[in-house]
Design a protein around this motif. Sequence first.
Motif, PDB file in Angstrom:
ATOM      1  N   GLY A 204       0.826  -1.205   0.000  1.00 25.78           N
ATOM      2  CA  GLY A 204       0.000   0.000   0.000  1.00 25.78           C
ATOM      3  C   GLY A 204       0.855   1.247   0.000  1.00 25.78           C
ATOM      4  O   GLY A 204       2.077   1.187  -0.069  1.00 25.78           O
ATOM      5  N   GLY A 205       0.193   2.403   0.098  1.00 24.90           N
ATOM      6  CA  GLY A 205       0.902   3.667   0.060  1.00 24.90           C
ATOM      7  C   GLY A 205       1.190   4.114  -1.360  1.00 24.90           C
ATOM      8  O   GLY A 205       0.790   3.473  -2.332  1.00 24.90           O
ATOM      9  N   VAL A 206       1.904   5.223  -1.476  1.00 23.17           N
ATOM     10  CA  VAL A 206       2.192   5.825  -2.777  1.00 23.17           C
ATOM     11  C   VAL A 206       3.608   5.461  -3.228  1.00 23.17           C
ATOM     12  O   VAL A 206       4.580   5.772  -2.538  1.00 23.17           O
ATOM     13  N   ILE A 207       3.705   4.792  -4.374  1.00 17.47           N
ATOM     14  CA  ILE A 207       5.017   4.475  -4.939  1.00 17.47           C
ATOM     15  C   ILE A 207       5.605   5.754  -5.524  1.00 17.47           C
ATOM     16  O   ILE A 207       5.024   6.368  -6.427  1.00 17.47           O
ATOM     17  N   GLN A 208       6.766   6.157  -4.992  1.00 15.61           N
ATOM     18  CA  GLN A 208       7.394   7.408  -5.412  1.00 15.61           C
ATOM     19  C   GLN A 208       8.809   7.221  -5.958  1.00 15.61           C
ATOM     20  O   GLN A 208       9.329   8.123  -6.614  1.00 15.61           O
ATOM     21  N   PHE A 209       9.423   6.079  -5.641  1.00 15.78           N
ATOM     22  CA  PHE A 209      10.833   5.909  -5.959  1.00 15.78           C
ATOM     23  C   PHE A 209      11.087   4.488  -6.478  1.00 15.78           C
ATOM     24  O   PHE A 209      10.209   3.633  -6.440  1.00 15.78           O
ATOM     25  N   HIS A 210      12.326   4.276  -6.929  1.00 14.32           N
ATOM     26  CA  HIS A 210      12.845   2.938  -7.215  1.00 14.32           C
ATOM     27  C   HIS A 210      11.998   2.188  -8.242  1.00 14.32           C
ATOM     28  O   HIS A 210      11.691   1.018  -8.093  1.00 14.32           O
ATOM     29  N   CYS A 211      11.609   2.913  -9.302  1.00 16.73           N
ATOM     30  CA  CYS A 211      10.746   2.313 -10.316  1.00 16.73           C
ATOM     31  C   CYS A 211      11.095   2.963 -11.645  1.00 16.73           C
ATOM     32  O   CYS A 211      10.616   4.047 -11.960  1.00 16.73           O
TER      33      CYS A 211
END
Length: 324
Positions: A255-262
């Motif tokens: 969950g949460g907002v994916i903001q990094f490492h992608c």
Amino acid sequence: MILLFLHLHLTILPCSNVFNVKKIYDFIPKVNLEEIDRLNSLSKGEEDHRARYGLTKLSDMSKDEYKNLHLSDEKMTKSPHLYGRSWIQYKDWKRHSYMVTRKKRAVLPMQVDWRTKGVVGGVRDQGLCGACWAFSTVGIMETMSAIGNGKLVQLSVQEAIDCAGLGNSGCAGGDICLLLDWLAITKTAVDTDKQYPLRLTDGKCRVNKTASGVRVNTFTCDSFVGAEEKILDAIATHGPVAVAVNALTWQNYLGGVIQFHCSGTPADLNHAVQLVGYDLTSEVPYYIAKNSWGPEFGNAGYIHLALGSNICGLANEVASVDVL
């Protein structure tokens, strides 16, 4: 049997403490446990907003298994502007076009969620069939049909799996824009799921040439890298869009907002989802992405992706559609 055993334990573990957690961890590849720790340690922001990682129904897969079974299905084969018609070519583009400034941005709703309108169907599970391209594209078609006529009817993903040509390959992979292109060229009507039910395996095409299903009228396919305001505009003023993404780090997403490492480079695109809304009021503004890995994955089947930085490559290939 081992995979099934683990899936059952992962499903019921939060409701019971009778199982030995260590035994469950014995089934998890060490590299996945290390990745969970690494991604959690690198996640930034307030607890309610940063991405969280842990054991999911996919965590017992090796990275190769995960990539082969879940990340080999979206295959962008040519530049988005070579498909269909660009969003910029809409006759009323001047009404939509603007630069992102605080003043202009205020024109858009701060929050959009098409689920609240009753036009987004339930989260489906593609299982081991690599047809995310079909799930996402058919998903936005059924939503656009519901927006137009006020009635949400689940459309047949299986028809796309069995029948779509132009390089689409059923459970072996395809592309959101290729599917829309094929549907537009052939004028094929997508039947209802009731009439052409999901089987999650390749089968003989049984398309009904006389079916009164949902047809593509026009569609757009664009790259909006560096111009994500146009994605917001499309979602707010038109409807949900299908996008190609890089889901390599989603295996253990909770969950949460994916903001990094992608990574957002076009070469790394390997999956497709629907963007059914966004939230600009959040501390970390995000898109609401509808996935096809079942309702027990992520945020009840959804994933929140940070807005504005081409996170996971979501702006490389963006498709919208008008239907008949």
